[in-house]
Design an enzyme around this catalytic site. Structure first.
Site, PDB file in Angstrom:
ATOM      1  N   GLY A 127       0.807  -1.218   0.000  1.00 20.41           N
ATOM      2  CA  GLY A 127       0.000   0.000   0.000  1.00 20.41           C
ATOM      3  C   GLY A 127       0.840   1.268   0.000  1.00 20.41           C
ATOM      4  O   GLY A 127       0.357   2.325   0.385  1.00 20.41           O
ATOM      5  N   ARG A 128       2.084   1.149  -0.397  1.00 20.21           N
ATOM      6  CA  ARG A 128       3.004   2.293  -0.448  1.00 20.21           C
ATOM      7  C   ARG A 128       3.298   2.880   0.935  1.00 20.21           C
ATOM      8  O   ARG A 128       3.793   3.987   1.043  1.00 20.21           O
ATOM      9  CB  ARG A 128       2.483   3.410  -1.383  1.00 20.21           C
ATOM     10  CG  ARG A 128       2.309   2.963  -2.834  1.00 20.21           C
ATOM     11  CD  ARG A 128       3.670   2.565  -3.429  1.00 20.21           C
ATOM     12  NE  ARG A 128       3.578   2.159  -4.833  1.00 20.21           N
ATOM     13  CZ  ARG A 128       3.502   0.891  -5.246  1.00 20.21           C
ATOM     14  NH1 ARG A 128       3.487  -0.106  -4.383  1.00 20.21           N
ATOM     15  NH2 ARG A 128       3.454   0.620  -6.527  1.00 20.21           N
TER      16      ARG A 128
END
Ligand SMILES: Cc1cc2nc3c(=O)[nH]c(=O)nc-3n(C[C@H](O)[C@H](O)[C@H](O)COP(=O)(O)O)c2cc1C
Length: 211
Positions: free
Chosen positions: A189-190
């Site tokens: 999810g970065r």
């Protein structure tokens, strides 16, 4: 070329302050050893960036030694990078270890290594690497490939294989003495982990920064 849809998921590992080794050099060495074990060609490559007259420039060099106080690479002391480092010894070194979804950024100052140390290393280089270093005025223009090969040949005649090839006077090591590290570990999810060490008053302070 449209590259907008190229996306990776990062989930190899995580990094937290309480998982860190004792200090940034130990942490670097720990990750470096893990990457080394993958036996990837040029696993010791790093991109170094210098600034000359406000213009940044990067190139790959090979990390040749990890010392207690920094990181050594070898180069030509008359090259473009050497010219930049002469007027501005600030340097950044970047390692990208894709298979482990890691990046390490190191900032610091360079100093030239001792000439005798450079000579000791130069002597261990293969014959053709020695000739290459002697024959090349790195970063200077040359009219043709042929002229370059003739220059190389003239050095092989001057110093035939089996004889001593002297280390060029304008060749040697640089030691990067770090004052900042950032360890980056890719996450889902970065929400990547980024831990920064800054040298302040002789102590390494650690902080987490946002991805
Ligand atoms: C895999 C790889 C390893 C390299 N290793 C070195 C090195 O250890 N030392 C070096 O001076 N140049 C090395 N080079 C060449 C540099 O990237 C660069 O072309 C050269 O040093 C001249 O840079 P400059 O004109 O900015 O001084 C390497 C290049 C690659 C792609």
């Amino acid at each position: 070329m449209d590259l907008h849809n190229i996306r990776e998921t990062y989930n190899f590992d995580s990094l937290d302050i309480d998982k860190l080794k004792d200090g940034p050099m130990a942490q670097f060495q720990y990750w470096f050893e893990q990457y080394k074990q993958l036996c990837i060609k040029d696993y010791n490559a790093m991109a170094i960036s210098t600034v000359h007259k406000d213009i940044p420039e990067s190139r790959i060099v090979l990390l040749k030694e990890i010392r207690d106080n920094g990181y050594v690479f070898y180069s030509n002391y008359s090259s473009a990078k050497a010219n930049a480092l002469e007027s501005n010894p600030n340097i950044s070194a970047l390692f990208f270890w894709r298979e482990q979804e890691r990046q390490v950024r190191i900032s610091g100052i360079v100093v030239k290594t001792d000439v005798q140390e450079s000579k000791s290393y130069f002597e261990t280089r293969p014959y053709l690497s020695k000739i290459g270093a002697a024959a090349s005025d790195q970063s200077q223009p040359i009219t043709s490939r042929q002229e370059l090969e003739e220059k190389f040949d003239s050095f092989t005649k001057k110093y035939p294989e089996g004889t001593e090839v002297p280390m060029p006077e304008n060749w040697g090591g640089y030691l990067i003495i770090p004052n900042r590290y950032e360890f980056w570990q890719g996450r889902e999810g970065r929400l990547h982990d980024r831990l920064v060490f800054c040298l302040e008053d002789g102590h390494w302070n650690i902080k987490r920064i946002q991805p």
